[in-house]
Design an enzyme around this catalytic site. Structure first.
Site, PDB file in Angstrom:
ATOM      1  N   CYS A 148      13.193  39.838  51.633  1.00 38.90           N
ATOM      2  CA  CYS A 148      12.064  40.165  50.757  1.00 38.90           C
ATOM      3  C   CYS A 148      11.400  41.442  51.226  1.00 38.90           C
ATOM      4  CB  CYS A 148      11.057  39.024  50.744  1.00 38.90           C
ATOM      5  SG  CYS A 148      10.418  38.602  52.369  1.00 38.90           S
ATOM      6  N   ASN A 150      17.863  33.124  51.622  1.00 42.97           N
ATOM      7  CA  ASN A 150      18.099  34.170  52.629  1.00 42.97           C
ATOM      8  C   ASN A 150      17.596  33.795  54.024  1.00 42.97           C
ATOM      9  OD1 ASN A 150      15.444  34.435  51.781  1.00 42.97           O
ATOM     10  ND2 ASN A 150      15.400  36.650  52.062  1.00 42.97           N
ATOM     11  N   GLU A 159       5.372  33.087  47.897  1.00 44.46           N
ATOM     12  CA  GLU A 159       5.907  34.305  48.545  1.00 44.46           C
ATOM     13  C   GLU A 159       7.063  34.753  47.678  1.00 44.46           C
ATOM     14  OE1 GLU A 159       5.599  33.199  53.301  1.00 44.46           O
ATOM     15  OE2 GLU A 159       7.524  33.247  52.344  1.00 44.46           O
TER      16      GLU A 159
HETATM   17  P1  NAP Z   1      15.104  31.585  43.847  1.00 45.66           P
HETATM   18  O1  NAP Z   1      16.315  31.613  43.012  1.00 45.66           O
HETATM   19  O2  NAP Z   1      13.796  31.777  43.195  1.00 45.66           O
HETATM   20  O3  NAP Z   1      15.152  30.169  44.608  1.00 45.66           O
HETATM   21  C1  NAP Z   1      14.187  29.846  45.594  1.00 45.66           C
HETATM   22  C2  NAP Z   1      14.083  28.340  45.711  1.00 45.66           C
HETATM   23  O4  NAP Z   1      13.543  27.805  44.504  1.00 45.66           O
HETATM   24  C3  NAP Z   1      15.407  27.635  45.925  1.00 45.66           C
HETATM   25  O5  NAP Z   1      15.210  26.534  46.779  1.00 45.66           O
HETATM   26  C4  NAP Z   1      15.744  27.161  44.527  1.00 45.66           C
HETATM   27  O6  NAP Z   1      16.615  26.052  44.489  1.00 45.66           O
HETATM   28  C5  NAP Z   1      14.379  26.758  44.041  1.00 45.66           C
HETATM   29  N1  NAP Z   1      14.243  26.663  42.597  1.00 45.66           N
HETATM   30  C6  NAP Z   1      15.010  27.223  41.625  1.00 45.66           C
HETATM   31  N2  NAP Z   1      14.521  26.885  40.406  1.00 45.66           N
HETATM   32  C7  NAP Z   1      13.435  26.111  40.607  1.00 45.66           C
HETATM   33  C8  NAP Z   1      12.496  25.481  39.756  1.00 45.66           C
HETATM   34  N3  NAP Z   1      12.556  25.580  38.433  1.00 45.66           N
HETATM   35  N4  NAP Z   1      11.508  24.775  40.314  1.00 45.66           N
HETATM   36  C9  NAP Z   1      11.402  24.671  41.650  1.00 45.66           C
HETATM   37  N5  NAP Z   1      12.256  25.260  42.516  1.00 45.66           N
HETATM   38  C10 NAP Z   1      13.251  25.977  42.003  1.00 45.66           C
HETATM   39  O7  NAP Z   1      15.177  32.670  45.016  1.00 45.66           O
HETATM   40  P2  NAP Z   1      16.375  33.008  46.009  1.00 45.66           P
HETATM   41  O8  NAP Z   1      17.461  33.684  45.236  1.00 45.66           O
HETATM   42  O9  NAP Z   1      16.709  31.808  46.814  1.00 45.66           O
HETATM   43  O10 NAP Z   1      15.681  34.047  46.997  1.00 45.66           O
HETATM   44  C11 NAP Z   1      15.635  35.423  46.720  1.00 45.66           C
HETATM   45  C12 NAP Z   1      14.287  35.817  46.191  1.00 45.66           C
HETATM   46  O11 NAP Z   1      13.277  35.315  47.052  1.00 45.66           O
HETATM   47  C13 NAP Z   1      14.073  37.314  46.168  1.00 45.66           C
HETATM   48  O12 NAP Z   1      13.379  37.670  44.995  1.00 45.66           O
HETATM   49  C14 NAP Z   1      13.204  37.580  47.393  1.00 45.66           C
HETATM   50  O13 NAP Z   1      12.437  38.749  47.338  1.00 45.66           O
HETATM   51  C15 NAP Z   1      12.380  36.351  47.420  1.00 45.66           C
HETATM   52  N6  NAP Z   1      11.878  36.105  48.767  1.00 45.66           N
HETATM   53  C16 NAP Z   1      10.560  36.355  49.010  1.00 45.66           C
HETATM   54  C17 NAP Z   1      10.054  36.181  50.284  1.00 45.66           C
HETATM   55  C18 NAP Z   1       8.611  36.457  50.594  1.00 45.66           C
HETATM   56  O14 NAP Z   1       8.174  36.030  51.652  1.00 45.66           O
HETATM   57  N7  NAP Z   1       7.859  37.143  49.751  1.00 45.66           N
HETATM   58  C19 NAP Z   1      10.888  35.755  51.307  1.00 45.66           C
HETATM   59  C20 NAP Z   1      12.230  35.519  51.022  1.00 45.66           C
HETATM   60  C21 NAP Z   1      12.714  35.690  49.740  1.00 45.66           C
HETATM   61  P3  NAP Z   1      18.169  26.247  44.084  1.00 45.66           P
HETATM   62  O15 NAP Z   1      18.773  27.033  45.184  1.00 45.66           O
HETATM   63  O16 NAP Z   1      18.644  24.859  44.001  1.00 45.66           O
HETATM   64  O17 NAP Z   1      18.191  26.975  42.784  1.00 45.66           O
HETATM   65  O1  G3H Z   2      13.019  37.606  53.228  1.00 45.53           O
HETATM   66  C1  G3H Z   2      11.890  37.501  53.652  1.00 45.53           C
HETATM   67  C2  G3H Z   2      11.592  37.249  55.078  1.00 45.53           C
HETATM   68  O2  G3H Z   2      10.334  36.666  55.191  1.00 45.53           O
HETATM   69  C3  G3H Z   2      11.688  38.539  55.820  1.00 45.53           C
HETATM   70  O3  G3H Z   2      11.461  38.394  57.151  1.00 45.53           O
HETATM   71  O4  G3H Z   2      11.065  40.815  57.647  1.00 45.53           O
HETATM   72  O5  G3H Z   2      11.443  39.181  59.470  1.00 45.53           O
HETATM   73  O6  G3H Z   2      13.312  39.842  57.961  1.00 45.53           O
HETATM   74  P1  G3H Z   2      11.841  39.627  58.100  1.00 45.53           P
END
Ligand code: NAP
Ligand code: G3H
Length: 476
Positions: free
Chosen positions: A284, A154, A250
């Site tokens: 997030c 994202n 995160e």
């Molecule tokens: P995701 O599916 O967990 O993927 C995140 C990253 O991890 C991608 O680069 C992914 O690569 C990689 N990955 C996947 N499987 C892995 C493994 N087994 N080992 C190491 N890396 C691996 O998350 P997303 O769908 O991209 O993002 C959405 C989620 O992120 C939501 O739950 C959101 O709340 C959370 N998020 C949290 C924050 C925060 O600051 N708290 C900020 C943004 C997003 P691939 O794409 O190649 O699978």
């Molecule tokens: O998705 C997670 C990002 O850290 C959110 O940043 O609140 O500035 O959109 P934002």
């Protein structure tokens, strides 16, 4: 044939034996391909990164900062070019995509300046018995070594830059694993660092599916720190594989907006809709549920509906507020949450509508705690309103979530707002505003299943360095 993007490895751009095609989520257009790195490719990235670290670490902060400032300048120069690709690759409105690149440049500059100001401290003995008063400790910060940065789809540029810059300024070397859907954008970010002239090996990229190479890149003994943003299940897996190495996670969230009787309801409605539904709720920090006092719930719902009606639904290039979500799996999941809520009696304020991965924004009123939508993170443009009869009930429901990223409290009773803020089990509470990450120098963290460790430029530098003390005894 579309462009074959390459990885930055030891200062050179490299293909791998296999590649992965990247398509635009909004219209299926083929955008290019990225290498699917093998384990041997990863070994080479890590070996060359480790070899580059001593010389990089030996530079002064000012010297390292100069590279970062240059990379930031290049990003600003190329913001529209990179933003155009980013917008297509993750279906984000074009203007928001360009802003993401500029915001990343700001973080890089701030990290460079923060590094230049980094100071150690001198501690004197004397607080303990037995000779300690003669002791002096010089406490300095040292880099950890090789940082593996893993970013989510994202914010593929911003949430890469927010890890890379604090790591580099502190004397670490970095390997970035961008999300597969977002990896072209991650490689364009790498181009800016390469053009800034970073020495070979100091910053490298690793593309490939997380499901295939994820465990290997994480478990690898060359890695000294893992800085991950993404979903909670993957974060938990990384936590287990990391062993004794320090990590930053995160993760997901279910941020509540708590609206009290005396709140400015018009402002609350605007913030809730913008905070909950911009970029189709794929943040997030999106408001992911509204907890409103019964007595003002009808009015707030009416105001929220009016704000939702103003949202544009369409394609990223048109700067629509609501664009197609990242993939069909995500759209199916969002639809599942919506149907579950409807079947259990929630009142959809507009009919749920989906065309492919494009989902129209839908507010669900009268959501109750037996519905999945009360607890699960949709990462999509649907939002529940849960009516409550007391502040205590709002805090209780908020705290019953497995997540603890952020929350908002809307009220003009500031002492009460502070009391609620104290009670909420989250990393940050916003008073009379939407939940949000920024500004990027603030601490950013999640309680419970929302993460581990604290980001925010200064805090990220602290996390990716360790203190070392050198202790002297003063002569008698
Ligand atoms: P995701 O599916 O967990 O993927 C995140 C990253 O991890 C991608 O680069 C992914 O690569 C990689 N990955 C996947 N499987 C892995 C493994 N087994 N080992 C190491 N890396 C691996 O998350 P997303 O769908 O991209 O993002 C959405 C989620 O992120 C939501 O739950 C959101 O709340 C959370 N998020 C949290 C924050 C925060 O600051 N708290 C900020 C943004 C997003 P691939 O794409 O190649 O699978
Ligand atoms: O998705 C997670 C990002 O850290 C959110 O940043 O609140 O500035 O959109 P934002």
């Amino acid at each position: 044939m579309t462009k074959q993007y390459k990885n930055l490895v030891n200062g050179e751009w490299k293909l791998s034996d296999n590649d992965i095609k990247i398509y635009a989520p909004a219209n299926g257009e083929e955008l290019g391909s990225v290498p699917a790195m093998s384990q041997e490719d990863v070994d080479y990235v890590y070996a060359t990164a480790k070899a580059a670290q001593p010389a990089w670490r030996a530079l002064s902060y000012v010297e390292r900062a100069a590279y970062l400032h240059k990379a930031a300048d290049i990003l600003v120069r190329d913001a529209e070019k990179i933003g155009a690709v980013l917008s297509k690759e993750v279906a984000k409105g074009y203007k928001a995509a360009v802003s993401e690149v500029v915001r990343t440049a700001d973080i890089i500059r701030y990290a460079a300046e923060e590094g230049v100001r980094l100071e150690g401290e001198v501690l004197e003995g004397g607080s303990f018995e037995a000779g300690s008063k003669k002791k002096i400790a010089i406490v300095r910060r040292e880099p950890l070594g090789l940082v593996l940065a893993i970013s989510p789809f994202n914010y593929p540029v911003n949430l890469a830059g927010s890890k890379i810059a604090p790591a580099l300024i502190s004397g670490n070397v970095v390997a970035l694993k961008p999300p597969t859907q977002g990896s072209i954008s991650g490689l364009l970010l790498a181009e800016a660092f390469a053009e800034a002239g970073l020495p070979a090996g100091v910053f490298s990229t690793i593309t490939g599916k997380g499901s295939v190479i994820g465990d290997y890149i994480v478990e690898h003994e060359a890695v000294n720190f893992i800085n991950f943003t993404g979903s909670t299940p993957i974060g938990e897996r990384i936590g287990k594989l990391a062993g004794m190495r320090p990590i930053m996670l995160e993760l997901g969230g279910k941020d509540s907006a708590i609206v009290l009787e005396d709140a400015n309801l018009a402002k609350a409605a605007k913030d809730i809709v913008l905070g909950g539904l911009s970029y189709s709720g794929q943040r997030c920090t999106a408001v992911k549920r509204v907890l409103v006092m019964d007595s003002v719930a009808d009015k707030l719902t009416e105001l929220i509906n009016a704000e939702v009606a103003k949202l544009s639904v369409g394609m990223p290039e048109d700067n629509a507020d609501i664009t197609p979500v990242i993939d069909s799996g995500s759209a199916d999941y969002i639809e599942g949450l919506a149907k579950d809520a409807e079947e259990k009696g929630a009142k959809a304020q507009t009919e749920f509508k989906r065309e492919g991965n494009l989902i129209w924004p839908t507010i669900y009123d009268n959501v109750t705690t037996d519905m999945r939508l009360a607890w699960e993170e949709p990462f999509g443009p649907i939002m529940p309103i849960i009516r409550v009869s007391s502040v205590e009930e709002a805090v209780k429901i908020s705290n019953e979530s497995e997540y603890g990223l952020q929350a908002s409290v809307f009220t003009n009773n500031f002492p009460l707002a502070f009391k609620i803020a104290e009670q909420l089990e989250v990393g940050t509470v916003h008073i009379n505003n939407k939940t949000q990450r920024g500004t990027d120098n603030f601490p950013f963290l999640g309680a419970k299943k929302s993460g581990a460790g604290t980001q925010g430029v200064k805090y990220s530098i602290e996390a990716m360095t360790t203190v070392k003390s050198t202790v002297f005894d003063i002569a008698d």
